[in-house]
Structure formats: C-alpha cells, structure tokens
Motif scaffolding. Structure first.
Motif, PDB file in Angstrom:
ATOM      1  N   HIS A  87       0.834  -1.214   0.000  1.00  0.00           N
ATOM      2  CA  HIS A  87       0.000   0.000   0.000  1.00  0.00           C
ATOM      3  C   HIS A  87       0.862   1.256   0.000  1.00  0.00           C
ATOM      4  O   HIS A  87       0.517   2.259  -0.642  1.00  0.00           O
ATOM      5  CB  HIS A  87      -0.967  -0.004   1.183  1.00  0.00           C
ATOM      6  N   LEU A  88       1.991   1.216   0.705  1.00  0.00           N
ATOM      7  CA  LEU A  88       2.888   2.381   0.713  1.00  0.00           C
ATOM      8  C   LEU A  88       3.433   2.680  -0.680  1.00  0.00           C
ATOM      9  O   LEU A  88       3.789   3.814  -0.981  1.00  0.00           O
ATOM     10  CB  LEU A  88       4.033   2.156   1.708  1.00  0.00           C
ATOM     11  N   ALA A  89       3.468   1.653  -1.533  1.00  0.00           N
ATOM     12  CA  ALA A  89       3.898   1.887  -2.911  1.00  0.00           C
ATOM     13  C   ALA A  89       2.856   2.715  -3.672  1.00  0.00           C
ATOM     14  O   ALA A  89       3.183   3.400  -4.642  1.00  0.00           O
ATOM     15  CB  ALA A  89       4.123   0.551  -3.623  1.00  0.00           C
ATOM     16  N   LEU A  90       1.606   2.666  -3.209  1.00  0.00           N
ATOM     17  CA  LEU A  90       0.538   3.457  -3.838  1.00  0.00           C
ATOM     18  C   LEU A  90       0.362   4.805  -3.158  1.00  0.00           C
ATOM     19  O   LEU A  90      -0.009   5.794  -3.796  1.00  0.00           O
ATOM     20  CB  LEU A  90      -0.799   2.702  -3.765  1.00  0.00           C
ATOM     21  N   HIS A  91       0.577   4.810  -1.854  1.00  0.00           N
ATOM     22  CA  HIS A  91       0.332   6.025  -1.065  1.00  0.00           C
ATOM     23  C   HIS A  91       1.485   6.192  -0.080  1.00  0.00           C
ATOM     24  O   HIS A  91       1.611   5.412   0.862  1.00  0.00           O
ATOM     25  CB  HIS A  91      -1.001   5.905  -0.315  1.00  0.00           C
ATOM     26  N   PRO A  92       2.328   7.213  -0.262  1.00  0.00           N
ATOM     27  CA  PRO A  92       3.533   7.336   0.573  1.00  0.00           C
ATOM     28  C   PRO A  92       3.254   7.530   2.051  1.00  0.00           C
ATOM     29  O   PRO A  92       4.125   7.279   2.883  1.00  0.00           O
ATOM     30  CB  PRO A  92       4.246   8.560  -0.023  1.00  0.00           C
ATOM     31  N   PHE A  93       2.027   7.964   2.415  1.00  0.00           N
ATOM     32  CA  PHE A  93       1.694   8.151   3.829  1.00  0.00           C
ATOM     33  C   PHE A  93       0.863   6.984   4.361  1.00  0.00           C
ATOM     34  O   PHE A  93       0.397   7.016   5.506  1.00  0.00           O
ATOM     35  CB  PHE A  93       0.946   9.473   4.024  1.00  0.00           C
ATOM     36  N   GLY A  94       0.635   5.991   3.541  1.00  0.00           N
ATOM     37  CA  GLY A  94      -0.111   4.814   3.978  1.00  0.00           C
ATOM     38  C   GLY A  94      -1.556   5.125   4.331  1.00  0.00           C
ATOM     39  O   GLY A  94      -2.095   4.589   5.297  1.00  0.00           O
ATOM     40  N   GLN A  95      -2.163   5.988   3.541  1.00  0.00           N
ATOM     41  CA  GLN A  95      -3.552   6.377   3.813  1.00  0.00           C
ATOM     42  C   GLN A  95      -4.450   5.984   2.642  1.00  0.00           C
ATOM     43  O   GLN A  95      -3.990   5.439   1.631  1.00  0.00           O
ATOM     44  CB  GLN A  95      -3.628   7.892   4.033  1.00  0.00           C
ATOM     45  N   ILE A  96      -5.729   6.326   2.790  1.00  0.00           N
ATOM     46  CA  ILE A  96      -6.677   6.257   1.692  1.00  0.00           C
ATOM     47  C   ILE A  96      -7.187   7.670   1.460  1.00  0.00           C
ATOM     48  O   ILE A  96      -7.127   8.500   2.380  1.00  0.00           O
ATOM     49  CB  ILE A  96      -7.859   5.292   2.000  1.00  0.00           C
ATOM     50  N   PRO A  97      -7.664   8.006   0.280  1.00  0.00           N
ATOM     51  CA  PRO A  97      -7.886   7.110  -0.848  1.00  0.00           C
ATOM     52  C   PRO A  97      -6.663   6.962  -1.749  1.00  0.00           C
ATOM     53  O   PRO A  97      -5.755   7.794  -1.725  1.00  0.00           O
ATOM     54  CB  PRO A  97      -9.004   7.841  -1.619  1.00  0.00           C
ATOM     55  N   THR A  98      -6.708   5.889  -2.527  1.00  0.00           N
ATOM     56  CA  THR A  98      -5.802   5.745  -3.670  1.00  0.00           C
ATOM     57  C   THR A  98      -6.673   5.461  -4.887  1.00  0.00           C
ATOM     58  O   THR A  98      -7.836   5.071  -4.750  1.00  0.00           O
ATOM     59  CB  THR A  98      -4.798   4.593  -3.496  1.00  0.00           C
TER      60      THR A  98
END
Ligand SMILES: N[C@@H](CCC(=O)N[C@@H](CS)C(=O)NCC(=O)O)C(=O)O
Length: 104
Positions: free
Chosen positions: A6-17
C-alpha cells in the motif's frame, strides 16, 4: 495500510488511492481532478468556468472540509470535556474572517 504494497501506492499509507491502467494516484484532490479531466461533462469546457470549478474543488478540500472534520472529531473525542459546548458554538463560525467581531 502501512504495508509495503500500500505504501507503494500512497507514501503516507492512507486512503484514498486510485489506480487506472499503470497510473496510481493518491490525495483526494488529485484523484478528483484526474477523474474530472478524463470524463466528459464533469468540468466545463470554457477555460474561465473550468478554472472556477477547480477553485471550488480546492476550496472544498482546503477550506470547507477541515473545520467539518475538526467538529466531527470534537464531537467524538471531546464530548465530556468542560469546554465542549463553547468549542461547538465557536465552530458555528469556522471561517476566521466570518467570526463575530472580525474585520470585514
Ligand atoms: N489529504 C488526504 C487525507 C487522507 C486521509 O486523511 N486519509 C485518512 C482517511 S480519511 C486515512 O487514511 N487515515 C488513516 C491513517 O492515516 O492511517 C486526502 O485528501 O487524500
């Protein structure tokens, strides 16, 4: 959400992506703008009207949403605090320039 995938999609580990094809986006505003730009009818064609629509997109995220989230968090976390009622009544004027007594 803090796992590497998920961190690969969102650098802060949040949603949304948001993923479309090989494009991965994060941040609500970036996602909404991308969708609006790629689906006919979601943004005006006229350049000035488009700029105004995007202005409201930023305003919604940066000016309107924060005090709403702040109020919701107060209602959830501070309901039993002595200052709770005062805090909510202050919230009725979330925009600093619109608080009673503020300079116009
Ligand atoms: N500015 C970001 C805010 C993202 C955000 O705050 N996401 C929250 C949920 S609404 C989240 O993922 N919280 C869990 C966490 O931070 O671990 C956006 O608009 O996308």
């Amino acid at each position: 959400m803090k796992e590497p995938a998920h961190l690969a999609l969102h650098p802060f580990g949040q949603i949304p992506t948001y993923e479309v094809g090989d494009l991965a986006l994060f941040e609500t505003g970036a996602i909404v703008l991308h969708i609006a730009e790629h689906h006919a009818g979601l943004l005006p064609d006229d350049a000035k009207a488009r700029a105004r629509a995007i202005t409201w997109m930023f305003a919604a995220l940066n000016t309107v949403e924060p005090p709403i989230v702040e109020r919701e968090m107060a209602m959830i976390l501070e309901r039993d605090e002595a200052w709770y009622e005062r805090r909510l009544s202050d919230w009725l004027w979330p925009m600093p320039c619109r608080r009673p007594g503020a300079r116009a």
